[in-house]
Design an enzyme around this catalytic site. Structure first.
Site, short mmCIF file in Angstrom:
data_model
loop_
_atom_site.label_atom_id
_atom_site.label_comp_id
_atom_site.label_asym_id
_atom_site.label_seq_id
_atom_site.Cartn_x
_atom_site.Cartn_y
_atom_site.Cartn_z
N TYR A 164 0.73 -1.16 -0.13
CA TYR A 164 -0.14 -0.02 -0.09
C TYR A 164 0.94 1.25 0.02
CZ TYR A 164 -4.57 2.07 0.53
OH TYR A 164 -5.69 2.64 0.39
N ASP A 173 10.11 1.04 -19.31
CA ASP A 173 10.12 1.63 -18.28
C ASP A 173 11.17 2.55 -17.54
OD1 ASP A 173 7.55 2.03 -16.20
OD2 ASP A 173 9.15 1.66 -14.88
N GLY A 198 11.11 -5.34 -2.14
CA GLY A 198 10.02 -5.81 -1.28
C GLY A 198 9.47 -7.19 -1.81
N GLU A 219 12.17 6.32 -16.99
CA GLU A 219 12.04 6.98 -15.72
C GLU A 219 13.60 7.57 -15.45
OE1 GLU A 219 10.41 3.73 -13.55
OE2 GLU A 219 12.47 2.99 -12.96
N HIS A 274 4.92 -4.22 -13.05
CA HIS A 274 6.28 -3.99 -13.62
C HIS A 274 6.78 -5.26 -14.03
CE1 HIS A 274 9.71 -1.76 -14.37
NE2 HIS A 274 10.25 -1.41 -13.06
N SER A 329 6.40 32.48 -30.68
CA SER A 329 6.83 33.38 -31.90
C SER A 329 7.58 32.67 -32.88
CB SER A 329 7.57 34.51 -31.01
OG SER A 329 8.92 34.09 -30.73
N1 NAD Z 1 5.21 4.14 -7.91
C1 NAD Z 1 4.30 4.16 -8.96
O1 NAD Z 1 3.59 5.08 -9.28
C2 NAD Z 1 4.43 3.14 -9.96
C3 NAD Z 1 4.19 3.51 -11.35
C4 NAD Z 1 4.06 2.04 -12.08
C5 NAD Z 1 4.45 0.82 -11.57
N2 NAD Z 1 4.98 0.90 -10.17
C6 NAD Z 1 5.29 -0.54 -9.81
O2 NAD Z 1 4.48 -1.02 -8.88
C7 NAD Z 1 5.04 -1.89 -8.02
C8 NAD Z 1 4.78 -1.16 -6.45
O3 NAD Z 1 5.55 0.23 -6.59
P1 NAD Z 1 5.22 1.22 -5.58
O4 NAD Z 1 5.95 2.31 -5.97
O5 NAD Z 1 4.00 1.39 -5.07
O6 NAD Z 1 6.27 0.66 -4.29
P2 NAD Z 1 6.48 1.50 -3.03
O7 NAD Z 1 8.05 1.66 -2.88
O8 NAD Z 1 5.45 2.53 -2.58
O9 NAD Z 1 6.19 0.10 -1.95
C9 NAD Z 1 5.13 -0.26 -1.54
C10 NAD Z 1 4.85 -1.18 -0.27
O10 NAD Z 1 5.93 -2.01 -0.13
C11 NAD Z 1 6.02 -2.36 1.14
N3 NAD Z 1 7.39 -3.10 1.58
C12 NAD Z 1 8.72 -2.55 0.82
N4 NAD Z 1 9.52 -3.48 1.28
C13 NAD Z 1 8.74 -4.44 2.05
C14 NAD Z 1 9.36 -5.76 2.51
N5 NAD Z 1 10.71 -5.84 2.56
N6 NAD Z 1 8.15 -6.38 3.09
C15 NAD Z 1 7.07 -6.12 3.36
N7 NAD Z 1 6.65 -5.03 2.36
C16 NAD Z 1 7.34 -4.19 2.14
C17 NAD Z 1 5.96 -0.77 1.71
O11 NAD Z 1 5.40 -1.21 3.22
C18 NAD Z 1 4.92 -0.39 0.97
O12 NAD Z 1 3.34 -0.40 1.62
C19 NAD Z 1 6.48 -1.88 -8.58
O13 NAD Z 1 6.53 -3.01 -9.25
C20 NAD Z 1 6.55 -0.75 -9.07
O14 NAD Z 1 7.86 -0.60 -10.01
C21 NAD Z 1 4.90 1.75 -9.51
C1 XAI Z 2 5.70 6.61 -12.47
C2 XAI Z 2 6.79 5.95 -13.24
C3 XAI Z 2 8.14 6.76 -13.02
O1 XAI Z 2 6.01 5.82 -14.32
C4 XAI Z 2 6.85 4.31 -12.67
O2 XAI Z 2 7.93 3.70 -13.61
C5 XAI Z 2 7.82 4.27 -11.21
O3 XAI Z 2 8.61 3.44 -11.23
O4 XAI Z 2 7.43 4.81 -10.18
MG MG Z 3 9.11 2.22 -12.90
MG MG Z 4 6.68 3.90 -15.20
#
Ligand code: NAD
Ligand code: XAI
Ligand code: MG
Ligand code: MG
Length: 348
Positions: free
Chosen positions: A38, A208, A102, A212, A124, A270
């Site tokens: 979360y 990705d 994580g 980024e 991802h 312009s």
């Molecule tokens: N951040 C974004 O907007 C975004 C965008 C696209 C894809 N993603 C992908 O989505 C996935 C989640 O990314 P995120 O940025 O939401 O993650 P985040 O870094 O916000 O972490 C999500 C959760 O992981 C938990 N966590 C971390 N290490 C842990 C561990 N060792 N044990 C238990 N819980 C643990 C944290 O408490 C947190 O609630 C990843 O694969 C990321 O690449 C993220």
């Molecule tokens: C939001 C982004 C950069 O597109 C994603 O790829 C991430 O890892 O947070």
């Molecule tokens: Mg990414």
């Molecule tokens: Mg991305």
């Protein structure tokens, strides 16, 4: 699935017209979607799915800030909010949205809770593509699918609330049940995607990580700093340098690009700006192309994954990150930014 033409190239895409929300809800009506994690994506996807009428539970470590955030967002301990292992056990679709590091740490726990016919969902391609480094190898009897929203989970939720949506890619790595396509598309529509474009896990993670580290975040911050520095060392004030580097881009010109493309933004500037930008565009392209080539290579060899895993798994990762973000926040450039934001008419 429709075939649509993108600049002369045909691609497989799924639109909301073709796969409407009610069809998505019907497709997953007997499933329990367990959103594990979360952080940033977890809340966006879990809340959008819940508001769209799917059966959703959340899995998160107790006694963590993000557990409290889930409670504040309305998830109820013991009913819709559980420890990671318990949520994974209850779910038939496991949305694995822990941080990529994580996911490695929790993999053995989550793997034990996967039953034949379940679906393991990622946002991802990281864990699967770099399996030699992550150790994430799912059992053969589960579907392995991906929906990757092309933007921050924060925007995914904000746009959903505004009745808009981010685009997402989707991929199927393993179709054990024969239902992987319907499941992945239903989830993609359910999390609030605008349209879904087809990819595979490797292409998703390569593009990705390049995006980024490149233009979306790394290159953007770097070129802002370079131009700001040149203006400042030539005697321009912080206000002048910031407005000419960042504020005008985010407030005026990028919204025009988003609305109608680069040529339209150029057409609304312009003739002086047009001439200079059209000439200098080539020089910037040539100067940065080798850097983008290096970056892509570093992604492809797994070096970017190695560095990410190594730093993210350290105990003091969050503290060290905060130090680096503080350095950016406290730089003259971004302190000027904070002042400029306060002075926007809508913030007065
Ligand atoms: N951040 C974004 O907007 C975004 C965008 C696209 C894809 N993603 C992908 O989505 C996935 C989640 O990314 P995120 O940025 O939401 O993650 P985040 O870094 O916000 O972490 C999500 C959760 O992981 C938990 N966590 C971390 N290490 C842990 C561990 N060792 N044990 C238990 N819980 C643990 C944290 O408490 C947190 O609630 C990843 O694969 C990321 O690449 C993220
Ligand atoms: C939001 C982004 C950069 O597109 C994603 O790829 C991430 O890892 O947070
Ligand atoms: Mg990414
Ligand atoms: Mg991305």
């Amino acid at each position: 699935m429709a075939k649509l033409n993108f600049g002369g190239v045909e691609e497989n895409v799924v639109t909301r017209d073709e796969f409407p929300l009610d069809k998505a809800v019907k497709t997953l009506k007997d499933e329990t979607i367990a959103v594990i994690g979360y952080g940033v994506q977890g809340p966006g996807q879990a809340l959008n799915l819940k508001d769209n009428g799917f059966n959703v539970i959340v899995g998160q470590r107790k006694n963590s800030k993000t557990w409290d955030k889930a409670v504040a967002d309305g998830w109820v301990s013991g009913e819709t909010l559980f420890e990671v292992e318990e949520a994974a056990k209850r779910g038939t679709i496991i949305q694995y949205l822990l941080s990529d590091a994580g996911q490695i740490a929790q993999w053995e726990t989550v793997k034990k809770q996967l039953n034949p016919g379940d679906a393991l969902y990622f946002s991802h391609g990281f864990g699967i593509t770099y399996k030699d480094q992550t150790g994430i190898v799912p059992p053969k009897d589960v579907d392995v699918i991906l929906v990757a929203p092309k933007g921050s989970g924060t925007s995914l939720r904000r746009l959903f609330v505004e009745g808009k949506g981010l685009n997402s890619s989707y991929a199927i790595f393993q179709d054990a049940t024969g239902k992987a396509y319907d499941r992945v598309v239903a989830l993609g529509i359910g999390v609030g995607s605008g349209y879904l474009f087809e990819t595979d896990f490797q292409k998703e993670v390569y593009s990705d990580l390049t995006g980024e580290r490149g233009i979306l975040m790394g290159a953007l911050a770097g070129v802002f700093e370079a131009q700001y520095e040149v203006l400042r060392k030539n005697g321009h004030s912080p206000s002048e340098a910031f407005n000419e580097t960042v504020e005008e881009l985010t407030q005026s010109l990028m919204p025009l690009v988003a609305e109608n493309g680069m040529d339209w933004m150029y057409a609304n500037c312009s003739t002086t700006a047009q001439r200079g930008a059209l000439d200098w565009r080539h020089k910037f392209r040539e100067a940065t192309l080798p850097v983008f080539d290096d970056l892509y290579e570093s992604v492809k060899t797994g070096e970017e994954a190695r560095v990410t895993i190594k730093t993210n798994e350290k105990e003091d990762y969050r503290e060290k990150l905060e130090e680096e973000l503080k350095e950016i926040r406290e730089s003259e450039l971004w302190q000027t930014g904070a002042q400029v934001r306060k002075l926007r008419p809508e913030n007065n």
